[in-house]
Design an enzyme around this catalytic site. Sequence first.
Site, PDB file in Angstrom:
ATOM      1  N   MET A 113      39.144  43.358  44.789  1.00  0.00           N
ATOM      2  CA  MET A 113      38.925  42.549  43.586  1.00  0.00           C
ATOM      3  C   MET A 113      38.899  41.062  43.952  1.00  0.00           C
ATOM      4  SD  MET A 113      40.647  44.589  40.467  1.00  0.00           S
ATOM      5  CE  MET A 113      42.327  44.063  40.703  1.00  0.00           C
ATOM      6  N   HIS A 168      42.931  37.953  51.301  1.00  0.00           N
ATOM      7  CA  HIS A 168      43.959  37.394  52.179  1.00  0.00           C
ATOM      8  C   HIS A 168      43.996  38.226  53.460  1.00  0.00           C
ATOM      9  CE1 HIS A 168      46.242  40.812  50.750  1.00  0.00           C
ATOM     10  NE2 HIS A 168      46.067  40.416  49.504  1.00  0.00           N
ATOM     11  N   HIS A 200      43.638  41.983  53.334  1.00  0.00           N
ATOM     12  CA  HIS A 200      42.267  42.482  53.248  1.00  0.00           C
ATOM     13  C   HIS A 200      41.573  42.397  54.615  1.00  0.00           C
ATOM     14  CE1 HIS A 200      42.843  41.202  48.935  1.00  0.00           C
ATOM     15  NE2 HIS A 200      42.365  42.419  48.768  1.00  0.00           N
ATOM     16  N   SER A 229      47.286  39.405  46.430  1.00  0.00           N
ATOM     17  CA  SER A 229      46.548  38.309  45.792  1.00  0.00           C
ATOM     18  C   SER A 229      47.417  37.610  44.747  1.00  0.00           C
ATOM     19  CB  SER A 229      45.290  38.853  45.111  1.00  0.00           C
ATOM     20  OG  SER A 229      44.521  39.550  46.056  1.00  0.00           O
TER      21      SER A 229
END
Length: 269
Positions: free
Chosen positions: A20, A24, A27, A175
Amino acid sequence: MKIVTSSTELAYGCAFVPTMGALHQGHASLFKLAREKSDFVVASIFVNPLQFEDQEELTKYPKTPDRDIDLAKESGVTHLWLPTYEEIYPAGFAKRSAGALGDLYEGASRSGHFDGVVTVVARLFQLVRPKTAIFGEKDFQQLTLIRKLITELKSDIEIVAAPTIREADGLAMSSRNVRLDEKAREQAQVLYSALNAAADSPDLSAAQAALTTVAKSAAGFTLDYAEIIDEKDFSKAIDATANKRAIIAGWLNGVRLIDNMEMKLGAVR
Ligand code: PAF
């Protein structure tokens, strides 16, 4: 790296990482793992309205498009897909149910959340047709429900679980962490401390007690749940449970934080 808005421009049989955005290092680790699996790595960025019960949470969801592009490029993504709402949800699309497991723990606090997750993931899989898809272990209930979805869809997509990436003090990368103020950020390590206290315990009842005690010890942290569960179905673990996992969630500064850890109780860590 190619940036595309339509799934018709994607490479089928890829390794796929749905996200989504607000990317960071957590990911980045998923992208790198995907790259080990395939020369074609598709990452999607789609903030799925269906998985937000609260419209304010949806509006507040962080958006960092320029950084996302740089991070995806640096971490081995070959195709960054920014789908439109219409492509994901054409008129008359069918919503899916996550079933009873979707109503427990995260689902109990966020009504309809997992129905939204399995609906979007099923649709993303249909459009991308990946060989492999990577999901973070941090969202362990989500990961379990995606595995269940694969069985329901009779799909042969390989689901790979990627280990949780942590900040230096143990806080799981998310996130949402950018929304913590300085004090809350310091207190946020309570989740990892509670999980470690449980993991260091000799047996299940000591582990459950340690998990709860530490979780309740941090000022400002509002505990939602702290439980040791059977990984299979999220029922409460008993001594005989083969695969036990501690799960924890709560709020700091109005920000929801979750984490989990495998429990090998009695084993030397
Ligand atoms: O974990 C996430 O970021 C989301 O739940 C996912 C899997 C991309 C579905 O919207």
